[in-house]
Enzyme design. Structure first.
Site, short mmCIF file in Angstrom:
data_model
loop_
_atom_site.label_atom_id
_atom_site.label_comp_id
_atom_site.label_asym_id
_atom_site.label_seq_id
_atom_site.Cartn_x
_atom_site.Cartn_y
_atom_site.Cartn_z
N THR A 180 -5.58 1.75 -5.62
CA THR A 180 -5.22 0.33 -5.44
C THR A 180 -5.86 -0.54 -6.52
O THR A 180 -5.21 -1.43 -7.08
CB THR A 180 -5.72 -0.19 -4.08
OG1 THR A 180 -5.34 0.72 -3.07
CG2 THR A 180 -5.16 -1.56 -3.78
N ASP A 239 1.64 -0.04 -4.90
CA ASP A 239 0.47 0.13 -5.78
C ASP A 239 0.41 1.51 -6.44
O ASP A 239 0.07 1.65 -7.60
CB ASP A 239 -0.85 -0.24 -5.08
CG ASP A 239 -1.17 0.60 -3.86
OD1 ASP A 239 -0.30 1.37 -3.39
OD2 ASP A 239 -2.30 0.48 -3.34
N HIS A 240 0.77 2.57 -5.68
CA HIS A 240 0.70 3.95 -6.21
C HIS A 240 1.42 4.84 -5.22
O HIS A 240 1.84 4.37 -4.16
CB HIS A 240 -0.75 4.39 -6.41
CG HIS A 240 -1.61 4.14 -5.20
ND1 HIS A 240 -1.53 4.90 -4.06
CD2 HIS A 240 -2.52 3.16 -4.92
CE1 HIS A 240 -2.36 4.43 -3.15
NE2 HIS A 240 -2.97 3.36 -3.64
N HIS A 261 -1.43 3.26 4.67
CA HIS A 261 -2.38 4.07 3.89
C HIS A 261 -2.52 5.46 4.52
O HIS A 261 -2.48 5.61 5.73
CB HIS A 261 -3.75 3.38 3.88
CG HIS A 261 -4.69 3.93 2.85
ND1 HIS A 261 -5.31 5.15 2.97
CD2 HIS A 261 -5.09 3.43 1.65
CE1 HIS A 261 -6.06 5.38 1.91
NE2 HIS A 261 -5.94 4.35 1.08
N GLU A 291 0.82 -1.21 0.00
CA GLU A 291 0.00 0.00 0.00
C GLU A 291 0.85 1.27 0.00
O GLU A 291 1.75 1.43 0.83
CB GLU A 291 -0.95 -0.01 1.21
CG GLU A 291 -1.87 1.19 1.31
CD GLU A 291 -2.71 1.43 0.06
OE1 GLU A 291 -3.33 0.48 -0.43
OE2 GLU A 291 -2.72 2.58 -0.43
C1 GP9 Z 1 -8.99 -0.36 0.39
C2 GP9 Z 1 -7.60 -0.30 -0.06
C3 GP9 Z 1 -7.08 1.11 -0.12
O1 GP9 Z 1 -9.58 -1.62 0.31
O2 GP9 Z 1 -7.44 -0.97 -1.24
O3 GP9 Z 1 -7.52 1.72 -1.24
P1 GP9 Z 1 -6.84 2.99 -1.92
O4 GP9 Z 1 -7.42 4.18 -1.25
O5 GP9 Z 1 -5.36 2.94 -1.74
O6 GP9 Z 1 -7.22 2.85 -3.33
MN MN Z 2 -3.70 1.81 -2.35
#
Ligand code: GP9
Ligand code: MN
Length: 653
Positions: free
Chosen positions: A302, A476-477, A417, A257
């Site tokens: 994500t 992921d980003h 996150h 994340e």
């Molecule tokens: C939530 C997680 C976080 O299930 O995938 O999402 P994001 O905000 O990073 O897209």
């Molecule tokens: Mn994410």
């Protein structure tokens, strides 16, 4: 308020009330542009456009109120409320996503409702009431000075409307002059807001969405031919040195994340490494570490990363493909591997409806989805969106070891996150000292995530799975948006975050662990779209018949660049950001504009081709050789009490 008195000839007119509404609204919107949005204004024409664009909207929308004979003031106040609400929603959204709200995003909000919790609140401040002050002023004026005003004049409406349309056309004309094809080539929402304003952008967006749903209806099987030819011409053949080296092995993906590459090998002022475990993987003998690897996500965050990794298609320019195009036909990795005897599952400590995953995973062909219902979501185990990483991986182990092998699985971590806040008992790692809480906390939550990965690896080793499993880990980003550039300049030890540095901050780590294969640090450039062919080739599956846009990172023919969803790109020689060409080596604007043009043309074609597939749902007209299509209706995720996995088996062994 009762004491305010306007000279009679002013107070006696709706036009005066209208003019006050327009001016206040104009000032407020302009202030919001300056305070809240980073629109990249770089010439005086753009400055001028930014100044006048709220005016044309204000004249237009408030002008409509003059059509009403009786409740003109009330209609203007309601109009003000709706527009102010739209502006404020954009502000709060922008603070986190550095982007504007679109129609598909609103549909996502419905999907994700109630789960935004901490994140949404941390984006608001009591001072934000400022964005509604003009409405309160209008209410006060309507109840006092303008209380008795009842006359209205239809003629004035026509004049105002004409004036507002003229202002808008003038605005659009100047914008097109500065930026040709503004409306047709809109990869970047910042541009539209900068030139036409936040409100006109919304209107544009609504029209775009209506257009997109009709696109699917109008497409037919001949539309796939161009894409097929493009795909054939851009296929990178597998490298014989690696092809099939992981044949029959299990696969574990780990979505890290919000994890950016600048954290790899980063040391705190006291010398402590933030991610010692991941750092050790960069020189693990069986692990490839790709250090010039970039995320390519859009608004779907994500879920966009998941989409890229498993379909090798680009996500949508606006909104999340998981939410808006979940009804499309896909030929995703889980469905391909089904034909090779694989069993697939996703593990994620959040509820299954988030990002519409429970619908989309069926279209991707996932047999099982272990969502929040499978985990002990106690107060102690959860934070922000769901399970903390350590209990998440711990509790996943028995679920994983029970799976039939070979398996293809994905673990989506959560602890790192935004806003990266930790419970005190979960960290003893020092926070950063940048003067920016979000950035300071990022070090702590990344450190925690790193420990969770180490624990998971140890458990995999103890279970015996490690030696027979390919492990793909990817950031992921981005986690730290451009809104934190001051703090990031401190972190990186630079004077300022230039466009080229910012492009490089979109680097995310990619690790591919392949038992028995010699890995090493990889310098080639690539992005999330490139992972699927890389993995399938390692598993001994040639991708030449699949409609995908990535290029195998280990292929000798690998193209050496990565594009971003807004049409910018990075490469070893040049970087393009917002139509400007920079040297990768120096980060300065370069005169090698030809080098940029060359890649830029490819980038535009590639995005256009991928968009054709996604927007028109073209895979419904295409079947790769040897692939058995799956039917999403064969899948059901019933939860721990009733989950039997796939309803029927659709494998084609
Ligand atoms: C939530 C997680 C976080 O299930 O995938 O999402 P994001 O905000 O990073 O897209
Ligand atoms: Mn994410």
């Amino acid at each position: 308020m009762n004491k305010i008195r306007l000279p009679k000839k002013f107070s006696n007119s709706h036009i005066t009330f209208f003019a006050i509404a327009v001016v206040l609204f104009w000032i407020k919107t302009y202030a919001a542009y300056q305070i809240e949005f980073n629109l990249g204004i770089d010439n005086s024409l753009q400055k001028f456009l930014l100044l006048i664009n709220p005016l044309s909207s204000a004249l237009f929308f408030f002008g409509f109120a003059l059509l009403f004979k009786k409740r003109t003031k009330l209609v203007m106040i309601i109009t003000n409320f709706i527009l102010s609400f739209l502006l404020y929603a954009n502000i709060a959204y922008y603070r986190f996503f550095n982007d504007f709200i679109t129609v598909p995003v609103l549909m996502q909000t419905k999907t994700n409702a109630g789960q935004l919790g901490d994140s949404a609140l941390s984006l608001m401040s009591p001072l934000d009431i400022f964005y509604f002050t003009d409405m309160f002023i209008l209410i006060a004026l309507a109840l006092t000075v303008f209380k008795k005003v009842t006359v209205t004049n239809r003629k004035s409406f026509k004049i105002v409307l004409l004036f507002s349309i003229t202002t808008f056309l003038f605005n659009l004309g100047l914008a097109e002059k500065d930026r040709p094809q503004l409306l047709s080539r809109s990869f970047d929402r910042n541009y539209l807001v900068k030139y036409l304003g936040a409100y006109n952008f919304t209107i544009y967006d609504v029209i775009q969405n209506i257009k997109s749903s009709s696109q699917r209806a109008l497409a037919d099987s001949s539309d796939i031919t161009d894409v097929e030819n493009y795909r054939k011409a851009n296929y990178a053949a597998p490298n014989p040195e690696y092809f099939g080296k992981a044949k029959g092995m299990n696969v574990i993906y780990i979505s890290m994340e919000s994890f950016q590459s600048f954290m790899i090998n980063y040391k705190m002022p006291n010398g402590q490494e933030v991610t010692p475990f991941l750092n050790s993987l960069t020189h693990d003998k069986n692990t490839f570490y790709f250090e010039n690897f970039y995320h390519q996500t859009g608004q779907g965050k994500t879920s966009d990363a998941e989409f890229l990794m498993e379909n090798s298609l680009y996500p949508m320019a606006q909104g999340a493909v998981f939410v808006n195009k979940a009804q499309n036909t896909y030929q995703a990795t889980p469905s391909i591997l089904k034909g090779y005897g694989y069993n697939s599952a996703v593990f994620h400590g959040n509820y299954k409806t988030f990002w519409n995953r429970n619908v989309m995973y069926k279209a991707l062909g996932y047999d099982q989805f272990f969502d929040a219902e499978y985990y002990s979501m106690s107060e102690e185990n959860t934070k922000n969106y769901g399970m903390k990483d350590k209990p998440f991986f711990k509790e996943s182990m028995p679920l994983l070891t029970n799976l039939k092998q070979p398996f293809y699985t994905k673990f989506i971590s959560l602890s790192n996150h935004f806003p990266f806040e930790m419970d005190p008992q979960d960290t003893d790692f020092p926070a950063g000292d940048t003067g920016d809480t979000v950035v300071n906390q990022y070090f702590q939550s990344a450190h925690y995530m790193d420990q969770a990965f180490e624990q998971f690896f140890n458990d995999l080793k103890a279970s015996g799975l490690y030696d027979n499993t390919v492990i793909v880990m990817y950031g992921d980003h981005y986690g730290i948006s451009e809104n934190h550039n001051d703090a990031m300049a401190k972190v990186l030890g630079v004077d300022e975050i230039t466009p080229a540095i910012n492009a490089n901050l979109q680097r995310v780590p990619l690790f591919i662990h392949v038992p028995g294969v010699k890995g090493g640090i990889q310098k080639q450039y690539g992005g999330e779209v490139d992972v699927r062919p890389t993995l399938l080739h390692l598993l001994g599956i040639d991708t030449k018949d699949y409609m995908e846009f990535g290029s195998d990172l280990l292929s000798k023919d690998h193209r050496n660049w990565a594009l971003f969803r807004n049409g910018d790109f990075v490469s070893p020689e040049v970087i393009q950001v917002k139509d400007k060409c920079y040297s990768t080596a120096t980060g300065e604007v370069t005169d090698k504009a030809n080098a940029c043009k060359d890649i830029s043309d490819k980038v535009n074609t590639e995005l256009q081709m991928s968009d054709e597939v996604v927007y028109k749902d073209l895979l419904r007209f295409y079947k790769p050789q040897g692939y058995t299509p799956i039917n999403p209706n064969d899948y059901e995720y019933l939860g721990p009490k009733g989950n039997k996995g796939t309803k029927t088996t659709t494998g084609n062994n």
